[in-house]
Motif scaffolding. Structure first.
Motif, PDB file in Angstrom:
ATOM      1  N   THR A  40      23.986  12.870 -28.268  1.00 50.50           N
ATOM      2  CA  THR A  40      22.784  13.354 -28.952  1.00 50.50           C
ATOM      3  C   THR A  40      21.552  13.199 -28.078  1.00 50.50           C
ATOM      4  O   THR A  40      20.451  13.504 -28.511  1.00 50.50           O
ATOM      5  CB  THR A  40      22.576  12.586 -30.263  1.00 50.50           C
ATOM      6  N   SER A  41      21.718  12.724 -26.854  1.00 46.44           N
ATOM      7  CA  SER A  41      20.567  12.484 -25.983  1.00 46.44           C
ATOM      8  C   SER A  41      20.674  13.252 -24.671  1.00 46.44           C
ATOM      9  O   SER A  41      20.092  12.862 -23.678  1.00 46.44           O
ATOM     10  CB  SER A  41      20.429  10.984 -25.701  1.00 46.44           C
ATOM     11  N   GLY A  42      21.421  14.336 -24.646  1.00 46.82           N
ATOM     12  CA  GLY A  42      21.525  15.161 -23.451  1.00 46.82           C
ATOM     13  C   GLY A  42      22.759  14.843 -22.637  1.00 46.82           C
ATOM     14  O   GLY A  42      23.623  14.049 -23.019  1.00 46.82           O
ATOM     15  N   ILE A  43      22.874  15.490 -21.465  1.00 45.95           N
ATOM     16  CA  ILE A  43      24.039  15.303 -20.600  1.00 45.95           C
ATOM     17  C   ILE A  43      24.009  13.907 -19.990  1.00 45.95           C
ATOM     18  O   ILE A  43      23.006  13.492 -19.419  1.00 45.95           O
ATOM     19  CB  ILE A  43      24.047  16.360 -19.480  1.00 45.95           C
ATOM     20  N   PRO A  44      25.114  13.162 -20.110  1.00 42.51           N
ATOM     21  CA  PRO A  44      25.190  11.870 -19.407  1.00 42.51           C
ATOM     22  C   PRO A  44      25.387  12.117 -17.919  1.00 42.51           C
ATOM     23  O   PRO A  44      26.443  12.547 -17.484  1.00 42.51           O
ATOM     24  CB  PRO A  44      26.413  11.195 -20.042  1.00 42.51           C
ATOM     25  N   PHE A  45      24.344  11.904 -17.124  1.00 43.70           N
ATOM     26  CA  PHE A  45      24.379  12.223 -15.712  1.00 43.70           C
ATOM     27  C   PHE A  45      25.480  11.433 -15.002  1.00 43.70           C
ATOM     28  O   PHE A  45      25.718  10.265 -15.264  1.00 43.70           O
ATOM     29  CB  PHE A  45      23.023  11.936 -15.052  1.00 43.70           C
ATOM     30  N   ARG A  46      26.152  12.122 -14.107  1.00 48.69           N
ATOM     31  CA  ARG A  46      27.234  11.596 -13.274  1.00 48.69           C
ATOM     32  C   ARG A  46      28.529  11.363 -14.052  1.00 48.69           C
ATOM     33  O   ARG A  46      29.554  11.082 -13.468  1.00 48.69           O
ATOM     34  CB  ARG A  46      26.813  10.310 -12.544  1.00 48.69           C
ATOM     35  N   GLU A  47      28.496  11.458 -15.363  1.00 48.98           N
ATOM     36  CA  GLU A  47      29.723  11.359 -16.137  1.00 48.98           C
ATOM     37  C   GLU A  47      30.394  12.726 -16.206  1.00 48.98           C
ATOM     38  O   GLU A  47      29.740  13.743 -16.406  1.00 48.98           O
ATOM     39  CB  GLU A  47      29.410  10.859 -17.554  1.00 48.98           C
ATOM     40  N   VAL A  48      31.698  12.754 -16.036  1.00 47.07           N
ATOM     41  CA  VAL A  48      32.437  14.012 -16.065  1.00 47.07           C
ATOM     42  C   VAL A  48      32.718  14.396 -17.517  1.00 47.07           C
ATOM     43  O   VAL A  48      33.275  13.609 -18.280  1.00 47.07           O
ATOM     44  CB  VAL A  48      33.759  13.907 -15.283  1.00 47.07           C
ATOM     45  N   SER A  49      32.289  15.589 -17.907  1.00 47.97           N
ATOM     46  CA  SER A  49      32.526  16.106 -19.256  1.00 47.97           C
ATOM     47  C   SER A  49      33.586  17.188 -19.184  1.00 47.97           C
ATOM     48  O   SER A  49      33.551  18.047 -18.293  1.00 47.97           O
ATOM     49  CB  SER A  49      31.235  16.673 -19.851  1.00 47.97           C
TER      50      SER A  49
END
Length: 508
Positions: A356-365
């Protein structure tokens, strides 16, 4: 989730499959009233007594003397309005003194707060927490509208009137929550200037309505939305991910011949309206480097999406980029070089692990199927770079929540993804099981540890919890043909181990 309910949110639901149909149905309603041959007295109907009408106009009120039941589920009454197929229904209430929130019994005997006691089903408005605002005009998305009233308070009262409007006429200047669809190759759509209502709360003033743009085959639509306020982009999938409800628009997701624009905004007659513009262009030639707000889709199996060099002013620009790969494959994306301000955002739709807070940077989705939607809202000088690749996951009946998101398998198991990362950002993972229309989903969990926060629910007119939380070794059965499992991933310093559970289902 609350952090997303800023003064204006723009939900852009785009690039979903439906070949353009150059028929009257593909055009739009412009709000032209139906011409009548003679003035007639508007007939009055009573909900919980009358059940339907085909009249071009009328009024509806609650039956006198209605009282809530002492125990059990509240009495619910429906009144359906069906008009000719080339018309839409518009409803407005001069009086709407309603219980602002109420509860419905779930399948386990508990209750859950959902909405007010009166709902208009079949309207363009899609705000999940529905509150009828007096004197606001609600327009149906087809030739039918259903009034649903739950008797929860004997003092509730309303007086609502409807009329019909013609659909369609051709134009390139559209209004949200009034017009619904077009085949125009270019145009603009703005929010209506309207009052939020006297004494209305912030939530009461919110409106969310869709607008469909059908393009010709082998063409693509480029769109951006500008506002003096912060805005974000979403798809229908994203609004169901962020807000637990299902829009009743049956759309598929195979190609990009249709853009669906959905704006969640604060009704106002004092602030400049949100404005979205689109044009139709030839699809981009094959490349692996794409610019947001210039390119709108990709069918390559790997590539890079970054900011547009064309954003030369400081206005917040909001755009969508969608990736399609062959059926049976999935998309993995991660973002590394990101430098954006607090009013800007990057988000993904179509993944199992929802933030709910945007893309988790560096985490692979990882996408749950062969489509991934990327949303960017940013200003001049801000930069980002996100990379994607494609993977193949073999067919299975042993599913992993936070990696897998949906199935139609008649039986199987669901467990957490190994090494599941739980951090301080509010996230959850959803897994949806869909049975044939004549079947139900039955589930039982053999293991649930103390670090696991899961719930089972389904959708009908209201969200209905099946189990919150489920109990080990107890069997739960859906009322409809679908069951959803949510795993909440809220970090806590008291969690001593990661979530661990094992649930199995079958169709009955």
């Amino acid at each position: 989730m609350k952090s997303l309910l800023i003064f204006v949110l723009v939900f852009c639901l785009a690039i979903i499959a439906v070949e353009a149909q150059t028929t009257a149905k593909g055009q739009v309603t412009t709000g032209k009233p139906v011409t009548t041959t003679a003035a007639t007295t508007i007939k009055s109907f009573k909900v919980c007594q009358d059940t339907n009408s085909t009249a071009a106009s009328g009024s509806i009120q609650p039956l006198d003397g209605l009282k809530p039941v002492a125990t059990g589920s509240p009495r619910t009454c429906s009144f359906s309005i069906v008009v000719p197929s080339n018309q839409h229904v518009q409803m407005s209430c001069s009086v709407a003194k309603l219980t602002p929130v109420t509860t419905v019994l779930d399948n386990t005997g508990g209750s859950y707060t959902v909405s007010s006691s009166l709902i208009f089903d079949g309207t363009l408005d899609l705000v999940p927490n529905i509150v009828i605002v007096p004197n606001r005009v609600y327009t149906s998305y087809s030739n039918a509208m259903t009034v649903i009233y739950r008797v929860v308070n004997a003092t509730d009262t309303f007086n609502c009137n409807w009329k019909t409007i013609q659909a369609p006429t051709t134009t390139t200047d559209f209004k949200l929550c009034r017009d619904s669809e077009t085949t125009a190759a270019s145009g603009s759509i703005q929010t209506l200037r309207e009052s939020a209502g006297n004494g209305a709360t912030y939530t009461d003033g919110l409106r969310a309505c869709p607008f469909f743009i059908n393009s010709s085959p082998n063409r693509q639509i480029q769109m951006s939305c500008n506002s003096f306020n912060d805005i974000d982009l979403f798809t229908f999938r994203k609004i169901t991910e962020m807000y637990w409800f299902q829009p009743k628009f049956n759309k598929t997701t195979a190609n990009s011949n249709q853009i669906d624009l959905l704006l969640l905004h604060q009704a106002t007659d004092t602030v400049s309206p949100i404005n979205c513009n689109w044009t139709t262009t030839t699809p981009t030639t094959a490349t692996s480097n794409f610019n947001n707000c210039v390119n709108v889709k990709s069918t390559t199996t790997n590539g890079i999406i970054s900011q547009s060099l064309a954003n030369t002013n400081n206005e917040l620009k909001t755009c969508l980029f969608s990736i399609f790969v062959p059926l049976g494959q999935r998309i993995q994306m991660s973002c590394t070089n990101v430098n954006i301000g607090s009013s800007s955002s990057l988000m993904l739709s179509g993944i199992a692990k929802i933030s709910t807070s945007g893309i988790p940077f560096r985490e692979v989705s990882t996408s749950i199927n062969n489509r991934l939607d990327f949303f960017a809202s940013y200003r001049n000088g801000e930069v980002f770079q996100c990379n994607w690749t494609t993977i193949t996951i073999p067919p299975t009946t042993d599913f992993k929540v936070c990696r897998d998101g949906e199935t139609t398998e008649a039986s199987g198991t669901i467990t957490p993804l190994e090494n599941l990362n739980v951090d301080m950002f509010s996230k959850y993972c959803r897994f949806t099981i869909t049975a044939p229309a004549n079947k139900r989903v039955q589930m039982s969990c053999s293991v649930i540890n103390q670090s696991t926060d899961i719930e089972l629910y389904e959708f009908n007119t209201y969200i209905s919890y099946i189990a919150k939380p489920p109990v080990v070794s107890q069997t739960y059965t859906s009322k409809g043909n679908q069951m959803n499992l949510n795993l909440n991933l809220k970090w806590s310093p008291f969690l001593k181990s990661p979530p661990l559970f094992k649930c199995a289902w079958t169709f009955v």
